[in-house]
Design an enzyme around this catalytic site. Structure first.
Site, PDB file in Angstrom:
ATOM      1  N   SER A  16       0.819  -1.262   0.044  1.00 41.63           N
ATOM      2  CA  SER A  16      -0.035  -0.097   0.036  1.00 41.63           C
ATOM      3  C   SER A  16       1.004   1.361   0.001  1.00 41.63           C
ATOM      4  CB  SER A  16      -0.852  -0.152   1.266  1.00 41.63           C
ATOM      5  OG  SER A  16      -1.870   0.964   1.103  1.00 41.63           O
ATOM      6  N   LYS A  40      -4.615   2.567  -3.940  1.00 44.97           N
ATOM      7  CA  LYS A  40      -4.164   2.230  -2.601  1.00 44.97           C
ATOM      8  C   LYS A  40      -5.118   2.375  -1.600  1.00 44.97           C
ATOM      9  CE  LYS A  40       0.125   1.478  -4.248  1.00 44.97           C
ATOM     10  NZ  LYS A  40       0.657   0.276  -4.386  1.00 44.97           N
ATOM     11  N   TYR A  77      -3.820   7.156  -7.962  1.00 44.93           N
ATOM     12  CA  TYR A  77      -3.032   6.440  -7.065  1.00 44.93           C
ATOM     13  C   TYR A  77      -3.426   6.253  -5.836  1.00 44.93           C
ATOM     14  CZ  TYR A  77       1.498   4.887  -5.081  1.00 44.93           C
ATOM     15  OH  TYR A  77       2.474   4.104  -4.276  1.00 44.93           O
TER      16      TYR A  77
END
Length: 270
Positions: free
Chosen positions: A152, A170, A166
């Site tokens: 992560s 995550k 992004y």
């Protein structure tokens, strides 16, 4: 059966994505050197440093597959070839991902959404699902069930300007870890989403090159200062924790979004 063969048969079987450079490459080296693992890798590229590791350990220790981690069929093939070669799967380290494209939400070309999501989030499901039947069998060197490690990011909890896709992906990995841990608890499969810290990799070079004009200046300056002051982590430090979790991660922490330097993981560090 020779002593070497017997030892190799007991060594963990790990699938590692995004293994060709940076954090993934360090994780690969630690799996091989510290844990005597047999590792299948999936990566888009095969740069010289990665090829050198593959050649050093040979095809009885590394099965290197070049392909697109965002492609469902490729991931299924990786699991199939791993089982054909070594007889099972003990752990996954799902490290593949990328920050690009940088861009504010209002300005993003949404045609890249599927590709970005496939690489950073959907790829985890593409490989977890076919691997689960083998992870549930508990072939680990310590007799435990399978382990899944999701790389992560602190971005999953932070609204970095220009990092929208992004950050979304995550955050999705953190949620996946929580749900999968609950679903697979009775089967004994453990899963963690790991915050690996700010590492001295190509991603930081990308920020310094392409962040200006896209990112919030204050947020960008934080990363620039860390670089200037030598505060970026060497990839082998968090890489040791990713590797250790895949082989002998503490089952009682399953489902957590956990920082690599958490004291409960101190026994896994270099």
């Amino acid at each position: 059966m020779s002593a070497h063969t017997a030892q190799n048969d007991r060594s963990p079987i790990i699938i590692l994505t995004g293994a060709s450079r940076g954090l993934g490459l360090s994780t690969l080296q630690i799996l091989l050197s510290r844990y005597n693992a047999r590792v299948t890798t999936l990566s888009r590229s095969t740069p010289p440093d990665f090829q050198a590791v593959v050649e050093k350990y040979g095809d009885d220790r590394v099965l290197a597959i070049q392909g697109d981690v965002g492609d469902q069929a490729t991931n299924a093939e990786v699991v199939k070839r791993t089982v054909e070669k070594w007889g099972g799967v003990d752990g996954l380290v799902l490290n593949a991902g990328g920050l690009e494209p940088l861009g504010r939400i209002a300005d993003l070309d949404l045609s890249v959404l599927t590709t970005c999501s496939n690489t950073n989030l959907h790829s985890a499901l593409y490989i977890i699902q076919p691997a689960l039947p083998y992870l549930r069998k508990g072939r680990g060197a310590d007799g435990a069930k399978g382990r899944i490690v999701l790389t992560s990011s602190g971005a999953s909890m932070t609204g970095y300007v220009g990092w929208g896709l992004y950050c979304m992906a995550k955050s999705g990995l953190n949620a996946l870890a929580r749900v999968l841990a609950n679903e697979e608890k009775e089967a004994g499969v453990a899963v963690w989403a790991v915050r690996p810290g700010v590492i001295n990799t190509d991603m930081q070079s990308l920020l310094r090159d392409k962040g200006p004009g896209v990112m919030d200046p204050t947020q960008l300056q934080k990363f620039q200062d860390m670089y200037d002051n030598g505060q970026l982590l060497p990839p082998d430090e968090p890489g040791a924790v990713l590797a250790g979790l895949a082989v002998k991660g503490p089952i009682e922490l399953t489902g957590e979004y956990i920082e690599w330097k958490d004291d409960r993981l101190s026994h896994l560090r270099l």
